[in-house]
Design an enzyme around this catalytic site. Structure first.
Site, PDB file in Angstrom:
ATOM      1  N   GLU A  25      91.890  61.111 -45.118  1.00 13.35           N
ATOM      2  CA  GLU A  25      92.490  62.149 -45.958  1.00 13.35           C
ATOM      3  C   GLU A  25      93.999  62.165 -45.803  1.00 13.35           C
ATOM      4  OE1 GLU A  25      90.616  65.966 -45.177  1.00 13.35           O
ATOM      5  OE2 GLU A  25      88.722  64.916 -44.826  1.00 13.35           O
ATOM      6  N   CYS A  39     101.054  64.533 -45.293  1.00 12.16           N
ATOM      7  CA  CYS A  39     100.314  64.546 -44.025  1.00 12.16           C
ATOM      8  C   CYS A  39      99.344  63.369 -44.066  1.00 12.16           C
ATOM      9  CB  CYS A  39      99.561  65.871 -43.909  1.00 12.16           C
ATOM     10  SG  CYS A  39      98.479  65.947 -42.469  1.00 12.16           S
ATOM     11  N   CYS A  41      87.986  60.544 -34.890  1.00  5.45           N
ATOM     12  CA  CYS A  41      88.815  60.782 -33.711  1.00  5.45           C
ATOM     13  C   CYS A  41      87.888  60.926 -32.521  1.00  5.45           C
ATOM     14  CB  CYS A  41      89.619  62.073 -33.909  1.00  5.45           C
ATOM     15  SG  CYS A  41      90.719  62.458 -32.531  1.00  5.45           S
ATOM     16  N   CYS A  64      88.403  67.709 -29.577  1.00  4.14           N
ATOM     17  CA  CYS A  64      88.891  69.097 -29.604  1.00  4.14           C
ATOM     18  C   CYS A  64      87.827  69.978 -30.284  1.00  4.14           C
ATOM     19  CB  CYS A  64      90.220  69.195 -30.348  1.00  4.14           C
ATOM     20  SG  CYS A  64      91.523  68.254 -29.552  1.00  4.14           S
ATOM     21  N   CYS A  82      88.096  71.192 -34.157  1.00  6.00           N
ATOM     22  CA  CYS A  82      88.578  70.236 -35.162  1.00  6.00           C
ATOM     23  C   CYS A  82      87.442  69.510 -35.877  1.00  6.00           C
ATOM     24  CB  CYS A  82      89.496  69.232 -34.461  1.00  6.00           C
ATOM     25  SG  CYS A  82      90.183  68.027 -35.587  1.00  6.00           S
ATOM     26  N   GLY A 132      92.701  61.792 -36.796  1.00  5.39           N
ATOM     27  CA  GLY A 132      92.978  60.814 -35.742  1.00  5.39           C
ATOM     28  C   GLY A 132      94.062  61.249 -34.785  1.00  5.39           C
ATOM     29  N   CYS A 161      92.749  69.008 -42.601  1.00  4.32           N
ATOM     30  CA  CYS A 161      92.179  67.666 -42.575  1.00  4.32           C
ATOM     31  C   CYS A 161      90.822  67.565 -41.912  1.00  4.32           C
ATOM     32  CB  CYS A 161      93.158  66.714 -41.927  1.00  4.32           C
ATOM     33  SG  CYS A 161      93.991  65.799 -43.202  1.00  4.32           S
TER      34      CYS A 161
HETATM   35  N1  SAH Z   1      95.416  64.309 -33.005  1.00  2.00           N
HETATM   36  C1  SAH Z   1      96.662  64.895 -33.301  1.00  2.00           C
HETATM   37  C2  SAH Z   1      96.973  65.028 -34.778  1.00  2.00           C
HETATM   38  C3  SAH Z   1      95.888  65.501 -35.699  1.00  2.00           C
HETATM   39  S1  SAH Z   1      95.458  67.194 -35.745  1.00  2.00           S
HETATM   40  C4  SAH Z   1      96.807  66.226 -32.603  1.00  2.00           C
HETATM   41  O1  SAH Z   1      95.860  66.667 -31.975  1.00  2.00           O
HETATM   42  O2  SAH Z   1      97.887  66.802 -32.622  1.00  2.00           O
HETATM   43  C5  SAH Z   1      96.848  68.040 -36.378  1.00  2.00           C
HETATM   44  C6  SAH Z   1      96.919  69.485 -35.922  1.00  2.00           C
HETATM   45  O3  SAH Z   1      95.889  70.292 -36.497  1.00  2.00           O
HETATM   46  C7  SAH Z   1      96.760  69.633 -34.426  1.00  2.00           C
HETATM   47  O4  SAH Z   1      97.666  70.577 -33.940  1.00  2.00           O
HETATM   48  C8  SAH Z   1      95.340  70.122 -34.307  1.00  2.00           C
HETATM   49  O5  SAH Z   1      95.088  70.718 -33.066  1.00  2.00           O
HETATM   50  C9  SAH Z   1      95.258  71.055 -35.494  1.00  2.00           C
HETATM   51  N2  SAH Z   1      93.902  71.397 -35.921  1.00  2.00           N
HETATM   52  C10 SAH Z   1      92.791  70.666 -35.851  1.00  2.00           C
HETATM   53  N3  SAH Z   1      91.740  71.341 -36.354  1.00  2.00           N
HETATM   54  C11 SAH Z   1      92.212  72.523 -36.760  1.00  2.00           C
HETATM   55  C12 SAH Z   1      91.607  73.666 -37.371  1.00  2.00           C
HETATM   56  N4  SAH Z   1      90.311  73.706 -37.638  1.00  2.00           N
HETATM   57  N5  SAH Z   1      92.405  74.714 -37.655  1.00  2.00           N
HETATM   58  C13 SAH Z   1      93.724  74.685 -37.388  1.00  2.00           C
HETATM   59  N6  SAH Z   1      94.354  73.638 -36.814  1.00  2.00           N
HETATM   60  C14 SAH Z   1      93.594  72.578 -36.495  1.00  2.00           C
END
Ligand code: SAH
Length: 363
Positions: A100, A113, A120, A124, A127, A167, A344
């Site tokens: 995406e 973006c 990934c 987390c 996510c 990712g 994303c």
């Molecule tokens: N892997 C990298 C980049 C991708 S995620 C990272 O972790 O930074 C980009 C951002 O979106 C990160 O800050 C991540 O923690 C956040 N993110 C992921 N899922 C989310 C969600 N459901 N709501 C809000 N932020 C989210």
């Protein structure tokens, strides 16, 4: 480097992953004049299909078709926000994997973006991108191709990039570094490195390596908690690289590059959104960082599968106030594309058949 599943469907040289110098060598090796490489480089980076490369001869293009691999990501879905014009793309790659990208219009210019991996493995808890693990790394051309495809589709310039899509960029280090060199080449898209943010969940060795590259990109760190017990529960990577080590790496990044580090903090109801959490975050920022930094507060995008809830807007404002009162620079990130699931990972998750099952990191 571990051997991994990558883009092997076509073993011909991947010309869009080549630097200008490498492309020149390749072009000469197939019997064309060296200066044609620059024209080809520009066309590819602008996302032009072969038919549009009008200043290249039919014979040269025929040779490229036979001897090289050039395939831009294909736009499978395009959602345009009626609220603010944000565009969300689902793009497919040569092996059918999907990623995406989100095109956002700000007053200071257009930001894209982009994704760096298919899936990934960081795990987390909040996510969507990590729910099925990592299938594979994207190649440099697949990372760049998202920018090229969006540039071609919109007919507009991408002024800045955030690597905040699917990712973990520092888990695909070499390809991401090569991408940064390609996308900033002034003979191609010429996107200034200062207008590129690389976001990481906290892969500490990657931060030290990046600081050595001499590339003035903005480092954005997904912090999301100021205590190790909370962070380790939300982000397994914290068990490997706890907060103090992460902040030491961020300080080093600032000292080496002079670039202010920014921290993402997603507010999750009952997990990290209380007043005590804000006070604790301010302390960590002031005592742990001791150099210019900025906190971006993000409203959680609720992903059904995770069961986590977003903190309310009022809570977020209160949280930001406490940070500011304690001397920490903080903003609540404006949400674009709220009507198109612009955060994303969710489109890919729901794409036809869903993503393949991938690997997870053992933290
Ligand atoms: N892997 C990298 C980049 C991708 S995620 C990272 O972790 O930074 C980009 C951002 O979106 C990160 O800050 C991540 O923690 C956040 N993110 C992921 N899922 C989310 C969600 N459901 N709501 C809000 N932020 C989210």
């Amino acid at each position: 480097m571990t051997e991994e599943k990558t883009n092997t469907a076509n073993a011909l040289p991947d010309i869009m992953s080549m630097t200008r110098e490498e492309l020149k060598e390749f072009v000469v090796s197939i019997g064309e004049k060296g200066f044609r490489a620059e024209q080809l480089f520009r066309w590819m980076h602008k996302g032009a299909p072969y038919e549009e490369m009008t200043n290249l001869s039919a014979a040269f293009i025929q040779k490229l078709k036979e001897c090289a691999q050039y395939r831009l990501p294909i736009i499978e879905q395009k959602l345009v926000s009626r609220e603010d014009g944000t565009i969300k793309y689902l793009m497919s790659l040569v092996d059918g994997e999907c990623v995406e990208s989100v095109f956002m219009r700000y007053e200071h210019g257009n930001t894209l973006c982009i994704s760096s991996q298919a899936g990934c493995r960081m795990g987390c808890k909040f996510c969507a991108s990590t729910l099925n693990g990592r299938v594979r790394n994207l190649t440099p051309s697949e990372i760049l191709g998202q920018v090229s495809a969006a540039t071609h589709d919109t007919g507009e310039r991408v002024d800045g990039i955030v690597m905040m899509g699917i990712g973990e960029p520092l888990d695909n280090y070499d390809n991401v570094i090569r991408f940064l060199h390609l996308v900033s080449d002034e003979k191609g898209l010429g996107i200034g490195l200062r207008h590129i943010s690389l976001s990481t969940c906290g892969v500490v060795p990657g931060i030290y390596a990046l600081a050595k590259e001499g590339l003035p990109v903005t480092l954005s760190v997904s912090l999301h908690a100021s205590r190790d017990d909370v962070r380790s529960e939300l982000m397994p990577i914290n068990r490997k690289y706890p907060i103090a080590e992460l902040l030491a790496a961020c300080r080093h990044y600032f000292n080496e590059t002079g670039r202010r580090v920014s921290f993402e903090y997603t507010l999750i109801e009952g997990k990290n959104d209380g007043e005590a959490d804000a006070v604790s975050l301010a302390k960590v920022m002031k005592n742990g960082m001791r150099c210019p930094c900025h906190v971006n507060l993000i409203m959680l995008n609720e992903v059904k599968e995770t069961g986590l809830r977003s903190a309310g807007r009022r809570n977020a404002m209160r949280f930001a106030e406490v940070l500011k009162k304690n001397g920490v620079n903080a903003t609540i990130r404006r949400k674009l594309g709220g009507d198109i699931e612009a955060s994303c990972g969710q489109l890919r998750l729901r794409a036809k058949g869903g993503p393949q099952k991938g690997e997870t990191e053992d933290c």
